[in-house]
Design a protein around this motif. Structure first.
Motif, mmCIF file in Angstrom:
data_model
loop_
_atom_site.group_PDB
_atom_site.id
_atom_site.type_symbol
_atom_site.label_atom_id
_atom_site.label_comp_id
_atom_site.label_asym_id
_atom_site.label_seq_id
_atom_site.Cartn_x
_atom_site.Cartn_y
_atom_site.Cartn_z
ATOM 1 N N LEU A 1 -9.429 -2.727 0.599
ATOM 2 C CA LEU A 1 -8.172 -3.157 1.208
ATOM 3 C C LEU A 1 -8.390 -4.325 2.160
ATOM 4 O O LEU A 1 -7.624 -5.293 2.164
ATOM 5 C CB LEU A 1 -7.526 -1.995 1.961
ATOM 6 C CG LEU A 1 -6.880 -0.897 1.106
ATOM 7 C CD1 LEU A 1 -6.349 0.220 1.995
ATOM 8 C CD2 LEU A 1 -5.758 -1.452 0.237
ATOM 9 N N LEU B 1 -4.687 2.852 9.324
ATOM 10 C CA LEU B 1 -5.495 3.206 8.166
ATOM 11 C C LEU B 1 -6.938 3.167 8.660
ATOM 12 O O LEU B 1 -7.343 2.185 9.299
ATOM 13 C CB LEU B 1 -5.311 2.194 7.036
ATOM 14 C CG LEU B 1 -3.894 1.973 6.486
ATOM 15 C CD1 LEU B 1 -3.885 0.807 5.503
ATOM 16 C CD2 LEU B 1 -3.367 3.229 5.813
ATOM 17 N N VAL C 1 1.384 5.166 0.050
ATOM 18 C CA VAL C 1 0.720 6.426 0.398
ATOM 19 C C VAL C 1 1.627 7.557 -0.084
ATOM 20 O O VAL C 1 2.707 7.771 0.456
ATOM 21 C CB VAL C 1 0.474 6.542 1.909
ATOM 22 C CG1 VAL C 1 -0.273 7.842 2.225
ATOM 23 C CG2 VAL C 1 -0.315 5.329 2.421
ATOM 24 N N ILE D 1 -1.232 0.040 11.439
ATOM 25 C CA ILE D 1 0.091 0.226 10.838
ATOM 26 C C ILE D 1 1.108 -0.129 11.914
ATOM 27 O O ILE D 1 1.080 0.439 13.011
ATOM 28 C CB ILE D 1 0.262 1.682 10.357
ATOM 29 C CG1 ILE D 1 -0.700 1.962 9.192
ATOM 30 C CG2 ILE D 1 1.709 1.958 9.947
ATOM 31 C CD1 ILE D 1 -0.754 3.412 8.771
ATOM 32 N N VAL E 1 0.874 -1.172 0.000
ATOM 33 C CA VAL E 1 0.000 0.000 0.000
ATOM 34 C C VAL E 1 0.909 1.218 0.000
ATOM 35 O O VAL E 1 1.621 1.471 0.978
ATOM 36 C CB VAL E 1 -0.920 0.005 1.239
ATOM 37 C CG1 VAL E 1 -1.805 1.258 1.229
ATOM 38 C CG2 VAL E 1 -1.765 -1.257 1.292
ATOM 39 N N VAL F 1 2.836 -1.204 4.204
ATOM 40 C CA VAL F 1 2.533 0.136 3.721
ATOM 41 C C VAL F 1 3.846 0.891 3.582
ATOM 42 O O VAL F 1 4.720 0.800 4.452
ATOM 43 C CB VAL F 1 1.549 0.880 4.669
ATOM 44 C CG1 VAL F 1 2.101 1.013 6.073
ATOM 45 C CG2 VAL F 1 1.164 2.237 4.103
ATOM 46 N N LEU G 1 1.638 -4.757 7.822
ATOM 47 C CA LEU G 1 0.196 -4.689 8.083
ATOM 48 C C LEU G 1 -0.272 -6.098 8.431
ATOM 49 O O LEU G 1 -0.294 -6.975 7.562
ATOM 50 C CB LEU G 1 -0.558 -4.170 6.852
ATOM 51 C CG LEU G 1 -0.147 -2.788 6.324
ATOM 52 C CD1 LEU G 1 -0.823 -2.518 4.975
ATOM 53 C CD2 LEU G 1 -0.505 -1.687 7.326
ATOM 54 N N LEU H 1 -2.612 0.640 -4.290
ATOM 55 C CA LEU H 1 -2.264 -0.718 -3.867
ATOM 56 C C LEU H 1 -1.519 -1.411 -5.004
ATOM 57 O O LEU H 1 -2.011 -1.481 -6.132
ATOM 58 C CB LEU H 1 -3.521 -1.513 -3.519
ATOM 59 C CG LEU H 1 -3.318 -3.007 -3.251
ATOM 60 C CD1 LEU H 1 -2.440 -3.237 -2.019
ATOM 61 C CD2 LEU H 1 -4.664 -3.722 -3.095
ATOM 62 N N VAL I 1 -3.499 7.139 -2.385
ATOM 63 C CA VAL I 1 -3.123 5.772 -2.039
ATOM 64 C C VAL I 1 -3.284 4.861 -3.245
ATOM 65 O O VAL I 1 -4.301 4.917 -3.954
ATOM 66 C CB VAL I 1 -3.977 5.249 -0.865
ATOM 67 C CG1 VAL I 1 -3.669 3.777 -0.575
ATOM 68 C CG2 VAL I 1 -3.738 6.095 0.384
ATOM 69 N N MET J 1 4.911 4.753 3.091
ATOM 70 C CA MET J 1 4.191 6.014 3.230
ATOM 71 C C MET J 1 5.136 7.175 3.496
ATOM 72 O O MET J 1 6.175 7.021 4.138
ATOM 73 C CB MET J 1 3.159 5.910 4.363
ATOM 74 C CG MET J 1 3.698 5.402 5.687
ATOM 75 S SD MET J 1 2.371 4.913 6.839
ATOM 76 C CE MET J 1 2.060 6.489 7.661
#
Length: 245
Positions: free
Chosen positions: A223, A201, A77, A174, A75, A235, A132, A91, A89, A237
């Motif tokens: 998700l 998230l 971000v 997260i 994922v 993730v 995650l 995926l 975002v 990010m």
């Protein structure tokens, strides 16, 4: 659910979703109405749906090297800027040697933007790569592949603005300063309270959070139904500058 009622009551004083201090990473009074202050611009266009990319776009070697070799779901971000609450975002799912992209849409991060050194109550989301492993929320399990912990203790306090009441209908933890494979509201902070925690998230309320990443409900449902523990999802990010570094 993975905890009985007595255990939930014991956690209620510290779990994210119940106590305002723990919820400061997730939104509510700590982030409510602050997402537009000093945001530094709208999110730029991020990579959209498609197949065949061999590298996750706009993620540099520093963060790419932190993605576990066995992770086949990422994922991403994409923050609009260091001081912006706006993000996008996407995926990515690995198929062979290529990554297929599914755009999840516009999102929000910390009201003050991003940081590489997150601390409690700084209202910035941490830059990095995080696993995650756990999900939950107020609503019934929508078909999540991750372990899903349903409980009313995730209900946002009704002392918050009404726009925030459904923030935690669905959440995905997260794994920043938390114990993986525990419910999202587990209060443990392995690196200490000052490093913050309770970063999720969760559902979007239209403005910045205090450190979490918030997405529209359809994106969260997608998700939850897609992230698979057998694919070791993570993730990635951060703001675009830090992502590209």
């Amino acid at each position: 659910m993975r905890k009985n009622g007595a255990m939930r009551a014991g956690l209620a004083a510290a779990a994210c979703g119940v106590l305002a201090m723990s919820l400061s990473a997730c939104g509510g009074p700590g982030g409510a109405g602050e997402g537009r202050a000093g945001t530094g611009g709208k999110a730029e266009g991020a990579p959209g749906d498609g197949a065949g990319v061999t590298r996750i776009p706009e993620v540099g070697d520093r963060l790419r090297s932190r993605i576990p070799a066995d992770s086949r779901q990422v994922v991403a971000v994409y923050g609009a800027g260091r001081n912006s609450a706006d993000s996008t975002v996407v995926l990515y799912t690995k198929s062979g040697s290529a990554w297929d992209a599914q755009r999840m849409g516009k999102a929000h991060n910390g009201a003050k933007g991003w940081t590489t050194d997150h601390h409690e109550n700084d209202r910035r989301s941490p830059v990095g790569v995080f696993t995650l492993t756990d999900a939950g929320g107020v609503l019934h399990d929508p078909g999540a592949l991750l372990p899903y912990d349903r409980s009313q203790t995730y209900q946002a306090p009704h002392g918050w603005a009404k726009s925030h009441w459904h923030d935690f209908d669905y959440v995905i933890a997260i794994n920043y300063n938390r114990r993986p494979r525990t419910p999202p509201d587990d209060p443990s902070r392995p690196q200490g309270q000052s490093k913050g925690g309770g970063i999720w998230l969760h559902l979007d309320h239209g403005s910045g959070t205090s450190a979490c990443v918030s997405l529209p409900k359809p994106a969260m449902e997608r998700l939850l139904r897609t992230l698979d523990p057998r694919q070791h999802p993570v993730v990635v990010m951060g703001d675009r500058s830090d992502l590209r570094a």
